[in-house]
Enzyme design. Sequence first.
Site, PDB file in Angstrom:
ATOM      1  N   CYS A 384       0.839  -1.205   0.000  1.00 28.32           N
ATOM      2  CA  CYS A 384       0.000   0.000   0.000  1.00 28.32           C
ATOM      3  C   CYS A 384       0.873   1.254   0.000  1.00 28.32           C
ATOM      4  O   CYS A 384       1.473   1.556  -1.017  1.00 28.32           O
ATOM      5  CB  CYS A 384      -0.991  -0.061   1.152  1.00 28.32           C
ATOM      6  SG  CYS A 384      -2.470   0.900   0.770  1.00 28.32           S
ATOM      7  N   HIS A 510      -3.545  -5.110   0.350  1.00 30.59           N
ATOM      8  CA  HIS A 510      -2.977  -5.641   1.593  1.00 30.59           C
ATOM      9  C   HIS A 510      -3.016  -7.171   1.598  1.00 30.59           C
ATOM     10  O   HIS A 510      -3.991  -7.759   2.061  1.00 30.59           O
ATOM     11  CB  HIS A 510      -3.779  -5.146   2.794  1.00 30.59           C
ATOM     12  CG  HIS A 510      -3.621  -3.692   3.068  1.00 30.59           C
ATOM     13  ND1 HIS A 510      -2.754  -3.196   4.029  1.00 30.59           N
ATOM     14  CD2 HIS A 510      -4.212  -2.619   2.507  1.00 30.59           C
ATOM     15  CE1 HIS A 510      -2.822  -1.879   4.036  1.00 30.59           C
ATOM     16  NE2 HIS A 510      -3.703  -1.490   3.118  1.00 30.59           N
ATOM     17  N   GLU A 512      -1.503  -9.150   3.484  1.00 30.28           N
ATOM     18  CA  GLU A 512      -1.404  -9.708   4.841  1.00 30.28           C
ATOM     19  C   GLU A 512      -2.759 -10.108   5.427  1.00 30.28           C
ATOM     20  O   GLU A 512      -2.850 -11.018   6.236  1.00 30.28           O
ATOM     21  CB  GLU A 512      -0.678  -8.719   5.777  1.00 30.28           C
ATOM     22  CG  GLU A 512      -1.419  -7.439   6.158  1.00 30.28           C
ATOM     23  CD  GLU A 512      -1.275  -6.300   5.151  1.00 30.28           C
ATOM     24  OE1 GLU A 512      -0.962  -6.579   3.974  1.00 30.28           O
ATOM     25  OE2 GLU A 512      -1.486  -5.133   5.532  1.00 30.28           O
TER      26      GLU A 512
HETATM   27  N1  GLN Z   1      -2.063   6.651   2.752  1.00 35.64           N
HETATM   28  C1  GLN Z   1      -2.145   5.900   1.549  1.00 35.64           C
HETATM   29  C2  GLN Z   1      -3.482   6.078   0.844  1.00 35.64           C
HETATM   30  O1  GLN Z   1      -4.438   6.455   1.444  1.00 35.64           O
HETATM   31  C3  GLN Z   1      -1.840   4.437   1.778  1.00 35.64           C
HETATM   32  C4  GLN Z   1      -2.794   3.753   2.687  1.00 35.64           C
HETATM   33  C5  GLN Z   1      -2.282   2.445   3.245  1.00 35.64           C
HETATM   34  O2  GLN Z   1      -1.097   2.197   3.279  1.00 35.64           O
HETATM   35  N2  GLN Z   1      -3.178   1.628   3.740  1.00 35.64           N
HETATM   36  O3  GLN Z   1      -3.585   5.824  -0.331  1.00 35.64           O
END
Ligand code: GLN
Length: 544
Positions: A384, A510, A512
């Site tokens: 992310c 994600h 995970e």
């Molecule tokens: N802050 C980033 C976004 O909103 C990544 C979010 C995250 O890592 N879950 O796109």
Amino acid sequence: MSTTKYIFVTGGVSSSLGKGIIAASLAKLLQARGYRVTIQKLDPYINVDPGTLNPYEHGECYVTDDGAETDLDLGHYERFLNVPTSQANNVTTGRIYQSVIEKERRGEFLGKTVQVVPHITNEIKERIQILGNSGDYDIVITEIGGTVGDIESLPYIESVRQLKWELGEQNSLVVHLTLIPYLSAAGELKTKPTQHSVKTLMESGIQADILVCRTEHELSDDLRRKLALFCNVGKDAVIQSIDASTIYDVPNLMLEEGLDRVALRKMGLSIEGTPKLERWNEFLTRHKNPKATVEIGLIGKYVELQDSYKSILEAFIHAGAQNEVKVKVRSIHSEHIDENNVAETLKGLDGILVAPGFGERGIEGKIDAVRYAREHNLPFLGICLGMQMAVIEYSRNVLGLKDANSLEMDAETPYPVIDLMEEQKHITNMGGTMRLGAWKCDLMEDTIVREVYGEAAILERHRHRYEYNNEYKEQLEGAGMKTTGVNPETGLVEIVEIPSHPWFVGVQYHPEYKSTVANPHPLFVGFVKAAYEYSEKQDNLAHC
Ligand code: GLN
């Protein structure tokens, strides 16, 4: 009337006793006996969901396929049971009140005074029974957050009392998790706090059926008898939960103590045979007998609190077992990394994972770490925000786009390589408005992801607002950062790789969240394997 049985798990004496792990372990044993089981968590706080909470407050925010932002205990439920959870599996006081107030505004209460009893408790009971009424489960385990006696969990306790009565004999039971402290000065385990918490529960009209006692030392027979007598439960309903070296040992420890058998007997269900835990135990054997160790750097800004990266740490345990290696995770605060100390800080690592996150704090350290991994052929997994940092790093240092950034960090950047989606631009509410839940992603041929997944399309969970900016795709691809996974409906870039690097993968989603004991996540398995190969190579070089 549904035939589903309900198990309520309450906590006494202290928080952080591990109700989630006990609930998940009991569920695992029941599932291994052939019952269809799910677990639900009721949280007593007023946030509508934990999505707006800082990880320092509440640990990681876990995300389900259907896009619920939930308590991290749901992660344990999925990791133990290998069954997806949903919106219905996590309910907060905020959500309950929101729904009751919306009903009141629609006039659904026909002029009645709206009260905690019966309106809030009815809403809670309805939410508890949604899962049971679906017909998908034989047993629903509901974990009540907080500690018995807290003001804020009272409506939940009252709802459990009512539901127990309504469901009737043998259709529900209460498992009370408590602490038996050891006083070293007296050299004794003490039962009094447990007696008091069971009494507090009784004041709310609930008799605990089973006591699960967290302890650092074995409970003697005498002590078990005493607890049973004063807490009004059978002696076989006093279950010892001794500290374990891994949470994955707890189902077997509960099996030895007979937790599943007492629970089934009290609910009038069959206890014939033994739970089928072969796969689980295979995993444990691999986990406990690693053939080698790899060390991975976890670069994040919430590293002081281990719970902030719970699912990532657990995914490493699953992937380590799969590869028969121990994954040692070195937590590194991204704010402490800069271009001068990055080599020293990452020394000895066999791979780095740049973690998810929000906001500007610590991002330059992440970018320095990505650069080091890229330039030194160190296996890299960006998740992310970690993927976004990889794109920024490549844009700045390979494409030469000075000050390239994400709009999240710098609204004035001349090169917004990470951008805000059109539909996000008009959103003002922060809660529940990110790109959430499972989204499809097509994987390109001849790529690392295609190889590790062994599939052409995947579904992975998202939680972010910002996206790879397709306007820079041609330039990035031309310079060697390939797009290897794309959302088929929107064209959004979900995965980037650098083919000239041995193992460099950034994913917008994600992975995970989907790693379980039964299904270690392929990306983590592949990443740990790459880290192991890297470490072998380093060893060989050292011996040359
Ligand atoms: N802050 C980033 C976004 O909103 C990544 C979010 C995250 O890592 N879950 O796109």
